[in-house]
Design an enzyme around this catalytic site. Sequence first.
Site, mmCIF file in Angstrom:
data_model
loop_
_atom_site.group_PDB
_atom_site.id
_atom_site.type_symbol
_atom_site.label_atom_id
_atom_site.label_comp_id
_atom_site.label_asym_id
_atom_site.label_seq_id
_atom_site.Cartn_x
_atom_site.Cartn_y
_atom_site.Cartn_z
ATOM 1 C CG ASP A 12 -7.876 2.937 31.069
ATOM 2 O OD1 ASP A 12 -7.890 3.027 30.199
ATOM 3 O OD2 ASP A 12 -8.296 2.704 31.445
ATOM 4 C CG ASN A 60 -0.643 5.008 25.841
ATOM 5 O OD1 ASN A 60 -1.119 6.154 25.869
ATOM 6 N ND2 ASN A 60 -0.572 4.085 26.481
HETATM 7 C C1 IPE Z 1 -3.556 6.224 30.850
HETATM 8 O O1 IPE Z 1 -4.436 4.766 30.235
HETATM 9 C C2 IPE Z 1 -3.127 6.868 28.936
HETATM 10 C C3 IPE Z 1 -4.420 7.649 28.111
HETATM 11 C C4 IPE Z 1 -5.714 7.273 28.528
HETATM 12 C C5 IPE Z 1 -4.039 7.908 27.399
HETATM 13 P P1 IPE Z 1 -3.944 3.904 29.885
HETATM 14 O O2 IPE Z 1 -4.227 2.535 29.574
HETATM 15 O O3 IPE Z 1 -2.037 4.054 29.114
HETATM 16 O O4 IPE Z 1 -3.017 3.243 31.738
HETATM 17 P P2 IPE Z 1 -3.116 1.950 32.395
HETATM 18 O O5 IPE Z 1 -1.524 1.127 31.479
HETATM 19 O O6 IPE Z 1 -3.952 1.036 32.832
HETATM 20 O O7 IPE Z 1 -2.210 2.480 33.374
HETATM 21 C C1 IPE Z 2 -7.711 4.539 26.679
HETATM 22 O O1 IPE Z 2 -7.796 2.977 25.949
HETATM 23 C C2 IPE Z 2 -7.248 4.750 25.200
HETATM 24 C C3 IPE Z 2 -5.379 5.018 25.077
HETATM 25 C C4 IPE Z 2 -4.506 5.044 26.319
HETATM 26 C C5 IPE Z 2 -4.907 5.069 24.299
HETATM 27 P P1 IPE Z 2 -7.581 1.852 26.281
HETATM 28 O O2 IPE Z 2 -6.678 1.565 24.550
HETATM 29 O O3 IPE Z 2 -6.040 1.889 27.285
HETATM 30 O O4 IPE Z 2 -7.952 0.858 26.073
HETATM 31 P P2 IPE Z 2 -8.258 -0.512 27.843
HETATM 32 O O5 IPE Z 2 -7.699 0.446 28.600
HETATM 33 O O6 IPE Z 2 -7.516 -1.165 27.065
HETATM 34 O O7 IPE Z 2 -9.492 -0.599 27.640
HETATM 35 MG MG MG Z 3 -6.266 1.463 29.357
#
Ligand code: IPE
Ligand code: IPE
Ligand code: MG
Length: 229
Positions: A12, A60
């Site tokens: 993340d 997502n």
């Molecule tokens: C979890 O991260 C999913 C992945 C890392 C693929 P998210 O960024 O989607 O989770 P939330 O929305 O912060 O809980």
């Molecule tokens: C993780 O990074 C990748 C996916 C969930 C696809 P994020 O895209 O969730 O990054 P933040 O949480 O917005 O920083």
């Molecule tokens: Mg995230």
Amino acid sequence: MSRARVVGIVMDGNGRWADLRGLPRTEGHRQGSRALFRAVEAAICHGVEHLFLFAFSTENWRRPAEEVSFLMDLLSKNLSLQRARVLELGVRFHAIGRLTALPAALRESIRRLEAASAGCGVVNVYLAVNYGGRAEIVDAARAACRVGGADALDENSLERHLYAPDAPDLDLLIRTAGERRVSNFMLWQAAYAELVFLPVLWPDFSHVHFDAAIAEFSRRRRRFGALGD
Ligand code: IPE
Ligand code: IPE
Ligand code: MG
């Protein structure tokens, strides 16, 4: 002190990494895919046998369509372009999740890499795409009921139908970017996982962070509901 044989990572912080630099979120995802290899190499150094990497959740899809299609395209390209590196490292590649809902090109890249790496055995790497812990439990329960009937459903029969039935439960679950939640990752297998939350944003993840998570894991006392020693 037991070893972390099975590790999961919620990768993340790609968006925040890009935001901090005034870059588009997509650039964060691009750099994040480089960090993924550093994690695989670190896992190999620590003798990890099964590494689960959360790349795209069932939730997502709620993101803007452009970001979703960028991610699907990036994953598909990387799986094809990085084939030599995967094989060189001895990685046996698997994808887990509701894969039939993915674009055809990504499904094809997955199929090819799974086939090409089927003989590798240094580490099993599972890329979780369109993955949800709840979806996995529902899918496994349905499959188990189809085979044995609902009355015969128990923990063992359900486990036999998880997406990666040969992998034991998670020992260690790492989440980057400081968020302290599991966000629907491996709900079944994480029942007794040690949780380690790291502030590092995923694109900056390196061996140092993996080492730190393993060191933290080795300081934990696991009891699995018993009294311990
Ligand atoms: C979890 O991260 C999913 C992945 C890392 C693929 P998210 O960024 O989607 O989770 P939330 O929305 O912060 O809980
Ligand atoms: C993780 O990074 C990748 C996916 C969930 C696809 P994020 O895209 O969730 O990054 P933040 O949480 O917005 O920083
Ligand atoms: Mg995230």
